[in-house]
Scaffold this motif. Sequence first.
Motif, short mmCIF file in Angstrom:
data_model
loop_
_atom_site.label_atom_id
_atom_site.label_comp_id
_atom_site.label_asym_id
_atom_site.label_seq_id
_atom_site.Cartn_x
_atom_site.Cartn_y
_atom_site.Cartn_z
N ASP A 194 -26.37 28.20 27.88
CA ASP A 194 -26.32 29.27 28.98
C ASP A 194 -26.97 30.34 28.59
O ASP A 194 -28.39 30.84 29.84
CB ASP A 194 -24.92 30.31 28.99
N ARG B 195 -31.11 29.35 29.73
CA ARG B 195 -31.26 29.10 30.78
C ARG B 195 -31.55 29.83 32.27
O ARG B 195 -32.69 30.40 32.55
CB ARG B 195 -30.14 28.22 31.14
N THR B 196 -30.63 31.26 31.33
CA THR B 196 -31.08 32.14 32.34
C THR B 196 -32.33 33.09 31.56
O THR B 196 -33.08 33.48 32.37
CB THR B 196 -29.48 33.61 31.80
N GLU C 241 -35.58 31.00 32.48
CA GLU C 241 -35.72 30.89 34.25
C GLU C 241 -35.99 32.61 34.68
O GLU C 241 -37.07 32.63 35.81
CB GLU C 241 -34.59 31.32 34.92
N ASN C 242 -36.17 33.75 33.81
CA ASN C 242 -36.87 34.79 34.09
C ASN C 242 -36.84 35.46 33.19
O ASN C 242 -36.33 36.72 32.49
CB ASN C 242 -35.41 35.54 34.62
#
Length: 192
Positions: free
Chosen positions: A182, A185-186, A189-190
């Motif tokens: 998790d 992924r965060t 993406e950023n």
Amino acid sequence: MVSPTKDPYPVLVSSPLAPTADAPPASLDQFLAGVGPRAFRFAEAGLRHREDALDAVQDSLIRMLDYREKPAAEWPPLFWSILRRRVIDLQRRRRFRLPFWRDNVDSDGEPVDWADEGPGPADVHAGREQYDVLVQALRALPPRQREAFTLRVLQDLDGATTARAMGCSEGAVKTHLARARDALRTLMENPT
């Protein structure tokens, strides 16, 4: 000194002794030949310093020689446990270095960020930009999540082997892994 763009284990990568995914290693030498490059990437992600990672892997490989008589099935979790402990020991030692320690500061007395020293060994196999984003994201994870992700996903160890290497239950590995995925992924993406 080894060039940062070259794989520190060029012989091991193409070694005829390297075990295949289908067959277990026939000897400890074969196991050690196959695990070296993956172990280096694991240590480098945790230590952020090429030479420290090479030292940690070498120490772990040497310590495995004491376990030559153990069954081959016990070598992977034993090795990863030894390497994990060595990485943690080096991380702890680094925290206690004095600010004027010559390896931690440049000629102006500014702290050196070892992560910016140069390209890592995986750059040969992956695009530099994606690799940098992944490494930065892994470094941002808490240590246990980083270990679980690295051992389960990057090293492709099963849950039981990972749990034994980390010294925890399989349920704890699943929890750390889910949280790591998790967070990654965060972070991916950023990227900052």
